[in-house]
Design a protein around this motif. Sequence first.
Motif, short mmCIF file in Angstrom:
data_model
loop_
_atom_site.label_atom_id
_atom_site.label_comp_id
_atom_site.label_asym_id
_atom_site.label_seq_id
_atom_site.Cartn_x
_atom_site.Cartn_y
_atom_site.Cartn_z
N TYR A 35 0.84 -1.18 0.00
CA TYR A 35 0.00 0.00 0.00
C TYR A 35 0.89 1.24 0.00
O TYR A 35 1.95 1.27 0.61
CB TYR A 35 -0.88 0.06 1.26
CG TYR A 35 -2.05 -0.88 1.28
CD1 TYR A 35 -1.91 -2.20 1.71
CD2 TYR A 35 -3.31 -0.45 0.89
CE1 TYR A 35 -3.00 -3.05 1.75
CE2 TYR A 35 -4.40 -1.30 0.93
CZ TYR A 35 -4.22 -2.60 1.36
OH TYR A 35 -5.30 -3.45 1.38
N GLN A 37 0.71 5.17 1.22
CA GLN A 37 -0.09 6.07 2.06
C GLN A 37 0.56 7.44 2.10
O GLN A 37 1.64 7.62 2.65
CB GLN A 37 -0.21 5.51 3.49
CG GLN A 37 -1.12 6.33 4.39
CD GLN A 37 -1.16 5.81 5.81
OE1 GLN A 37 -0.28 5.08 6.26
NE2 GLN A 37 -2.20 6.18 6.54
N PRO A 43 -4.77 4.71 2.80
CA PRO A 43 -3.82 3.77 2.17
C PRO A 43 -4.38 3.29 0.84
O PRO A 43 -5.56 2.93 0.74
CB PRO A 43 -3.75 2.62 3.18
CG PRO A 43 -4.17 3.21 4.48
CD PRO A 43 -5.16 4.26 4.14
N LEU A 90 3.36 0.78 2.99
CA LEU A 90 2.96 -0.23 3.96
C LEU A 90 2.88 -1.59 3.30
O LEU A 90 2.27 -1.75 2.25
CB LEU A 90 1.59 0.12 4.55
CG LEU A 90 1.50 1.43 5.34
CD1 LEU A 90 0.04 1.77 5.61
CD2 LEU A 90 2.26 1.32 6.65
N GLU A 101 -10.86 -10.88 4.95
CA GLU A 101 -9.67 -11.30 5.70
C GLU A 101 -9.08 -10.15 6.51
O GLU A 101 -9.02 -9.01 6.06
CB GLU A 101 -8.61 -11.81 4.72
CG GLU A 101 -8.91 -13.14 4.08
CD GLU A 101 -8.69 -14.31 5.04
OE1 GLU A 101 -9.45 -15.29 4.94
OE2 GLU A 101 -7.77 -14.24 5.87
N LYS A 102 -8.60 -10.48 7.69
CA LYS A 102 -7.86 -9.53 8.50
C LYS A 102 -6.51 -9.28 7.85
O LYS A 102 -5.84 -10.20 7.41
CB LYS A 102 -7.68 -10.09 9.91
CG LYS A 102 -6.79 -9.24 10.82
CD LYS A 102 -6.64 -9.89 12.18
CE LYS A 102 -5.70 -9.10 13.07
NZ LYS A 102 -5.52 -9.75 14.40
N LEU A 103 -6.14 -8.01 7.80
CA LEU A 103 -4.84 -7.62 7.27
C LEU A 103 -3.87 -7.38 8.43
O LEU A 103 -4.23 -6.76 9.43
CB LEU A 103 -4.97 -6.34 6.45
CG LEU A 103 -5.83 -6.45 5.18
CD1 LEU A 103 -6.03 -5.07 4.56
CD2 LEU A 103 -5.20 -7.40 4.18
N PHE A 105 -0.30 -5.63 9.24
CA PHE A 105 0.55 -4.62 8.64
C PHE A 105 1.92 -4.55 9.30
O PHE A 105 2.05 -4.76 10.52
CB PHE A 105 -0.09 -3.23 8.77
CG PHE A 105 -1.21 -2.98 7.81
CD1 PHE A 105 -2.50 -3.38 8.10
CD2 PHE A 105 -0.96 -2.32 6.62
CE1 PHE A 105 -3.53 -3.14 7.22
CE2 PHE A 105 -1.99 -2.07 5.72
CZ PHE A 105 -3.27 -2.48 6.01
N GLY A 106 2.93 -4.20 8.50
CA GLY A 106 4.21 -3.80 9.04
C GLY A 106 4.15 -2.34 9.47
O GLY A 106 3.13 -1.67 9.31
N SER A 107 5.27 -1.87 10.02
CA SER A 107 5.31 -0.49 10.52
C SER A 107 5.54 0.54 9.42
O SER A 107 5.46 1.74 9.68
CB SER A 107 6.42 -0.34 11.56
OG SER A 107 6.15 -1.17 12.68
N TYR B 36 -9.50 -0.04 11.73
CA TYR B 36 -8.10 -0.22 12.05
C TYR B 36 -7.59 1.02 12.77
O TYR B 36 -8.07 2.13 12.55
CB TYR B 36 -7.26 -0.40 10.77
CG TYR B 36 -7.38 -1.75 10.11
CD1 TYR B 36 -8.43 -2.04 9.24
CD2 TYR B 36 -6.44 -2.75 10.36
CE1 TYR B 36 -8.53 -3.29 8.63
CE2 TYR B 36 -6.53 -4.00 9.75
CZ TYR B 36 -7.57 -4.26 8.89
OH TYR B 36 -7.66 -5.49 8.29
N GLN B 42 3.71 3.37 13.64
CA GLN B 42 3.33 1.96 13.60
C GLN B 42 2.48 1.65 12.38
O GLN B 42 1.95 2.55 11.73
CB GLN B 42 2.55 1.59 14.87
CG GLN B 42 3.30 1.83 16.15
CD GLN B 42 4.52 0.94 16.28
OE1 GLN B 42 4.48 -0.24 15.95
NE2 GLN B 42 5.63 1.51 16.74
N GLY B 43 2.35 0.37 12.10
CA GLY B 43 1.43 -0.05 11.06
C GLY B 43 0.01 -0.06 11.58
O GLY B 43 -0.26 0.23 12.73
N LEU B 44 -0.92 -0.41 10.72
CA LEU B 44 -2.33 -0.47 11.10
C LEU B 44 -2.61 -1.77 11.84
O LEU B 44 -2.09 -2.83 11.48
CB LEU B 44 -3.23 -0.38 9.87
CG LEU B 44 -3.44 0.99 9.24
CD1 LEU B 44 -2.20 1.46 8.52
CD2 LEU B 44 -4.64 0.96 8.29
#
Lengths: 114, 111
Positions: A35, A37, A43, A90, A101-103, A105-107, B36, B42-44
Amino acid sequence: DAMVIQNPRYQVTQFGKPVTLSCSQTLNHNVMYWYQQKSSQAPKLLFHYYDKDFNNEADTPDNFQSRRPNTSFCFLDIRSPGLGDAAMYLCATSRQTGTNEKLFFGSGTQLSVL
Amino acid sequence: AQSVTQPDIHITVSEGASLELRCNYSYGATPYLFWYVQSPGQGLQLLLKYFSGDTLVQGIKGFEAEFKRSQSSFNLRKPSVHWSDAAEYFCAFGGYQKVTFGTGTKLQVIP
């Protein structure tokens, strides 16, 4: 803990100089997403992989490409970054491709283009 | 076309006060709905989701959301806000082929 890891946290590149962002996951998920953002924007999905199958969003510029050499790693390549490509990138994963589905995410990687 | 709108860009609440963040969607059928949260740097992280059934959904960190089909809304609520809730909140929905995110609401919590 299982997680999604993005490196580096901050990346600075020059106008037109290729740059690669990396993402790894220990969740063993089938799907990996990238993504973009921008500040105060939602995003925006660039593309995703379901296993080795690559799915590009119709409005993703050709300047953006991706590689997924194995289940754990996924890379975002920006061939010729422009000033407009400065953003947070992201990486996310999910078990399957369904939109329920639950996503995870990284930071994120904050990309600056000089 | 599918879309999601978060009308409030920024909200400030006092610690201990109640909170409601608004989310409206546009879609031809009942979508999958999510909230979210993104803390600074941080990420989501998923707070909660709604697919079907009970229209009041409980999530993590004391948050809940209510799906109202007649209003095409999925507002997020918390009875008593903590300083650690300061973050950006994104409503999202899963429609045809992909998940679409709103533009986010930044929550500021003051003492």
